[in-house]
Motif scaffolding. Structure first.
Motif, short mmCIF file in Angstrom:
data_model
loop_
_atom_site.label_atom_id
_atom_site.label_comp_id
_atom_site.label_asym_id
_atom_site.label_seq_id
_atom_site.Cartn_x
_atom_site.Cartn_y
_atom_site.Cartn_z
N ALA A 1 0.84 -1.19 0.00
CA ALA A 1 0.00 0.00 0.00
C ALA A 1 0.88 1.24 0.00
N LEU A 2 0.64 2.12 -0.94
CA LEU A 2 1.42 3.35 -1.03
C LEU A 2 0.84 4.41 -0.10
N VAL A 3 1.65 5.43 0.21
CA VAL A 3 1.12 6.59 0.92
C VAL A 3 0.05 7.22 0.03
N PRO A 4 -1.13 7.45 0.54
CA PRO A 4 -2.18 8.00 -0.31
C PRO A 4 -1.80 9.35 -0.91
N THR A 5 -2.31 9.60 -2.09
CA THR A 5 -2.18 10.90 -2.73
C THR A 5 -3.43 11.70 -2.41
N VAL A 6 -3.25 12.94 -1.95
CA VAL A 6 -4.37 13.75 -1.49
C VAL A 6 -4.52 14.97 -2.40
N TYR A 7 -5.76 15.20 -2.85
CA TYR A 7 -6.06 16.33 -3.73
C TYR A 7 -7.15 17.19 -3.11
N ARG A 8 -7.16 18.45 -3.51
CA ARG A 8 -8.19 19.40 -3.10
C ARG A 8 -8.89 19.94 -4.34
N TRP A 9 -10.22 19.96 -4.32
CA TRP A 9 -11.00 20.44 -5.46
C TRP A 9 -10.94 21.97 -5.51
N ASP A 10 -10.38 22.51 -6.59
CA ASP A 10 -10.30 23.96 -6.76
C ASP A 10 -10.06 24.24 -8.24
N PRO A 11 -11.13 24.26 -9.05
CA PRO A 11 -10.97 24.43 -10.50
C PRO A 11 -10.24 25.70 -10.90
N ALA A 12 -10.32 26.76 -10.08
CA ALA A 12 -9.72 28.04 -10.46
C ALA A 12 -8.24 28.13 -10.10
N HIS A 13 -7.71 27.16 -9.38
CA HIS A 13 -6.31 27.22 -8.96
C HIS A 13 -5.39 27.04 -10.17
N PRO A 14 -4.32 27.83 -10.29
CA PRO A 14 -3.44 27.73 -11.47
C PRO A 14 -2.76 26.37 -11.59
N ASP A 15 -2.60 25.63 -10.49
CA ASP A 15 -1.95 24.32 -10.55
C ASP A 15 -2.94 23.16 -10.64
N ALA A 16 -4.20 23.48 -10.83
CA ALA A 16 -5.22 22.43 -10.86
C ALA A 16 -5.08 21.57 -12.11
N GLU A 17 -5.22 20.26 -11.91
CA GLU A 17 -5.28 19.29 -13.01
C GLU A 17 -6.56 18.49 -12.84
N ASN A 18 -7.40 18.54 -13.88
CA ASN A 18 -8.72 17.93 -13.78
C ASN A 18 -9.47 18.48 -12.55
N ASN A 19 -9.34 19.79 -12.32
CA ASN A 19 -10.00 20.53 -11.25
C ASN A 19 -9.43 20.21 -9.86
N LEU A 20 -8.34 19.45 -9.77
CA LEU A 20 -7.78 19.02 -8.51
C LEU A 20 -6.37 19.57 -8.30
N VAL A 21 -6.09 19.97 -7.05
CA VAL A 21 -4.78 20.49 -6.70
C VAL A 21 -4.11 19.48 -5.77
N LEU A 22 -2.90 19.05 -6.12
CA LEU A 22 -2.17 18.08 -5.32
C LEU A 22 -1.68 18.72 -4.02
N LEU A 23 -1.90 18.03 -2.90
CA LEU A 23 -1.45 18.51 -1.60
C LEU A 23 -0.21 17.73 -1.16
N THR A 24 0.66 18.41 -0.43
CA THR A 24 1.85 17.75 0.11
C THR A 24 1.52 17.17 1.48
N VAL A 25 1.69 15.86 1.63
CA VAL A 25 1.38 15.21 2.90
C VAL A 25 2.57 14.34 3.31
N SER A 26 2.68 14.09 4.60
CA SER A 26 3.72 13.21 5.12
C SER A 26 3.08 11.88 5.53
N PRO A 27 3.87 10.84 5.66
CA PRO A 27 3.33 9.53 6.06
C PRO A 27 2.62 9.55 7.41
N SER A 28 2.93 10.54 8.25
CA SER A 28 2.24 10.62 9.54
C SER A 28 0.89 11.31 9.43
N GLU A 29 0.65 11.99 8.32
CA GLU A 29 -0.61 12.71 8.13
C GLU A 29 -1.59 11.94 7.26
N ALA A 30 -1.10 11.00 6.47
CA ALA A 30 -1.97 10.21 5.60
C ALA A 30 -1.30 8.87 5.33
#
Length: 310
Positions: A76-105
């Motif tokens: 099992a990999l560390v989950p990838t966490v995204y935030r829905w924000d279509p207007a964000h300049p870094d959004a891909e498919n309306n999702l913005v990638l969040l930086t998380v650590s193994p202790s947070e997710a």
């Protein structure tokens, strides 16, 4: 279309604790294959219509967690966490990638056959060994998925109303959806304050009747009170906003107090041997001599007084 057994979701769950610690997961029908599992946290009410279409819309800051299980779920990999924000300049498919650590997710699967907490039947039942008797059935190894996400540490508001667990053909956001499981997730409190009716001069009793959220509620009434129940005396509409221990607020919710005027009966003076009556008709009567009728029998002397409470 058809759902591969390894992507067939049988159950899903989610639970949020004070401080924003979220646990979520699902069980699969089979464990003989890779699977990509996604978990949506949604602020708006989202669900299925009777015809199979969806109702509800995304909101900014909806959360999407993706975990890929390879080697049948053994890795099992560390989950990838995204935030829905279509207007964000870094959004891909309306999702913005969040930086998380193994202790947070993180995400895990059961590394041994496990008794199910609910009715469950694997594709390989009854050839699944579990220690002892399992009333709910035995879950094969790597078939029970559980994820953890510390929303508080990530600065994510925990105020969600529904969730969707889904499986896809791969971890790619545009991969084909295979199966889904959805449910309500009332982390935001709800309330249903009661209306009340009183006579003039009596206090009402209106309570917020809050539910959902984490149960640690605070109240803000339009009349200024901060208690669960209020005792207003003035007719009108009273509203309340309810906030739980995670800071999720909902409202305003309204209730109405109706105040009825007290009756103003009149009783005429009468001569002896005449009945004594209240001139107006009311629902009930209580005379000082114990009678409960609108009129009392003729009295012997005019000087003998009588009083009626209406």
């Amino acid at each position: 279309g058809t759902v591969p057994d390894k992507d067939d979701i049988l159950h899903c769950f989610a639970s949020l604790y004070v401080g924003g610690e979220l646990y979520f997961g699902a069980t699969r029908y089979a464990n003989n294959g890779d699977a990509a599992l996604g978990f949506w946290l949604l602020q708006n009410d989202v669900g299925l219509n009777p015809d199979g279409t969806w109702h509800g819309t995304h909101a900014i800051n909806d959360i999407f967690v993706v975990a890929e299980f390879v080697n049948g779920g053994a890795n099992a990999l560390v989950p990838t966490v995204y935030r829905w924000d279509p207007a964000h300049p870094d959004a891909e498919n309306n999702l913005v990638l969040l930086t998380v650590s193994p202790s947070e997710a993180f995400a895990v699967t059961n590394d041994a056959p496990t008794c199910s907490p609910w009715p469950y039947e694997s594709k390989f039942a009854p050839d699944v060994p579990c220690t002892g008797t399992c009333d709910g059935g035995c879950i094969p190894y790597h078939s029970f998925f559980e994820g953890y996400l510390n929303l508080g540490a990530l600065g994510i508001s925990p105020c969600f109303t529904s969730f969707v667990v889904e499986t896809r053909s791969s971890q790619e956001l545009t991969a084909q959806l295979k199966d889904f499981c959805l449910g309500t997730f009332r982390t935001t409190p709800d309330a249903d304050p009661n209306d009340d009716q009183v006579c003039d001069g009596e206090p009402g009793n209106i309570c917020a009747n809050a539910s959902g959220g984490d149960g640690f509620y605070s109240y803000a009434w339009s009349s200024g009170e901060t208690t669960e129940c209020i005792s207003p005396v003035t007719a009108g509409t009273y509203s309340v906003t309810v906030t739980d221990g995670n800071g999720c607020a909902a409202g305003p919710f309204e209730a109405t107090l109706t105040v009825y005027p007290n009756p103003t009966p009149t009783v005429d003076n009468v001569c002896a041997d005449q009945n004594l009556c209240v001139n107006e008709s009311y629902a009930s009567y209580a005379w000082s001599n114990g009678a409960t009728t609108q009129c009392i029998a003729q009295i012997e002397r005019a000087s003998r007084g009588a009083r009626a409470d209406i």
